[in-house]
Design an enzyme around this catalytic site. Sequence first.
Site, mmCIF file in Angstrom:
data_model
loop_
_atom_site.group_PDB
_atom_site.id
_atom_site.type_symbol
_atom_site.label_atom_id
_atom_site.label_comp_id
_atom_site.label_asym_id
_atom_site.label_seq_id
_atom_site.Cartn_x
_atom_site.Cartn_y
_atom_site.Cartn_z
ATOM 1 N N LYS A 68 48.586 40.690 -8.234
ATOM 2 C CA LYS A 68 47.651 39.700 -8.776
ATOM 3 C C LYS A 68 46.943 40.337 -9.971
ATOM 4 O O LYS A 68 46.027 41.138 -9.814
ATOM 5 C CB LYS A 68 46.627 39.243 -7.740
ATOM 6 C CG LYS A 68 45.663 38.183 -8.276
ATOM 7 C CD LYS A 68 44.684 37.739 -7.209
ATOM 8 C CE LYS A 68 43.745 36.658 -7.748
ATOM 9 N NZ LYS A 68 42.806 37.162 -8.763
ATOM 10 N N SER B 74 44.660 42.722 -6.547
ATOM 11 C CA SER B 74 43.583 42.457 -7.505
ATOM 12 C C SER B 74 42.829 43.731 -7.888
ATOM 13 O O SER B 74 43.410 44.633 -8.484
ATOM 14 C CB SER B 74 42.648 41.394 -6.914
ATOM 15 O OG SER B 74 41.792 40.864 -7.888
ATOM 16 N N ASP C 158 48.325 55.868 -13.540
ATOM 17 C CA ASP C 158 48.675 56.027 -14.954
ATOM 18 C C ASP C 158 47.959 57.205 -15.605
ATOM 19 O O ASP C 158 48.464 57.779 -16.575
ATOM 20 C CB ASP C 158 48.361 54.745 -15.725
ATOM 21 C CG ASP C 158 49.372 53.642 -15.443
ATOM 22 O OD1 ASP C 158 50.278 53.871 -14.630
ATOM 23 O OD2 ASP C 158 49.248 52.553 -16.048
#
Length: 412
Positions: A336, A311, A322
């Site tokens: 999740k 999460s 990224d």
Amino acid sequence: MHKRVFQILLLIILQITLTWLSWTTPVFALTEDQKLFSESWRIINRAYVDESFNHQNWWSIREQLLRQPFKTRDDAYDAIEKMLATLDDPFTRLLRPDQYRSLQVNTSGELMGVGLQIALDAETGDLTVITPLDGSPAEQAGIQPRDRILKIDGFPTSELTLDESATRMRGPRGTRVTLTLLRDGSTTPEDVLLVRDRITLNSVIAELRSDLRQTPFGYIRLSQFSANATEEVAHAIQSLEQQGAKAYILDLRNNPGGLLQSGIEIARLWLDEGTIVYTVNRQGILGSFEAVGSALTQAPLVVLVNPGTASASEILAGALQDNHRAILVGDKTFGKGLIQSLFDLSDGAGLAVTVAKYETPNHTDINKLGIMPDRVIPSEALFRNQVATEADQQYQAALELLSSQVVIAKNG
């Protein structure tokens, strides 16, 4: 002739008016329990991420369930749960008043129980361990992420909601509970006896270390995204910077998540610029959260992850990966990628509702898939005193990578 036409038009208008009144005027006044059900229906109708409501007529669901007699408040709760079950979304659920109060305890810093973060597997519906909490009876018993909990004191968890399972595992300090577990990859269930205890939720552990080619570095372990986690991580970074830290390891292993906003704010502590996360609502509209130029350090960073990283932890890990701010080391994360909001109901109950999904800055949808680290090191069972030591292979791999990053930074 004109008079006759007028009479016919008047009759038609009267019939239309009566029909409209029959559609808009309720046949009966709703009881308080029916009003609670309708209140819940409206919240889902307005906020739920899937505007097809699992490819069904949401209005028809309401009408069918309202035809049933509600003799007690529990009847209303049962009807709400039946309605939510049609969505086939284990994260959208009713929290009865005692369950709602218990959920709020999770951010207060202390609770009683066995110390497990749990979820319903989105594909199988099985009650699954996300992670045991540090120092908890569950961790000491060797319970691992992705273990399936088949029974609690002999009662099948398939017949319980997520919150009912959590309630059965909580209890006074010193009392016992038996969990029937099926380890991921095993076919033989085993019973584990646990003694409930007081669970203290320490979100952040931070210390300066020197086992990096004599270069001091900061080790920060973040166990959950509580309301004060951002402040604690910021304080840890500032303190370690003052002590001369030249690099960092951020340990997100077995961090089940928590508050979305905490994940975003902690990402901003490490990033000067760039997108942190995209959110996608029911209309497919992208929202985003950006870094705002407030990074507390530019030092090299390695992040440790494993199947218990879930999460908000995945939001943070994905943002740092990224944006090329950190190297991820460890094992694939939980997966999740759905965002829930809590809605108060008028009687003290609540609804947890999936309102959006999130994507990493590279538009990766990780729900059910997880994030793959840059360097994969399989997870292993460790005792608490072995975490982040020579016995911890993931930690050792992080040290190796951080060493090369420090050398590059010095030469640069």
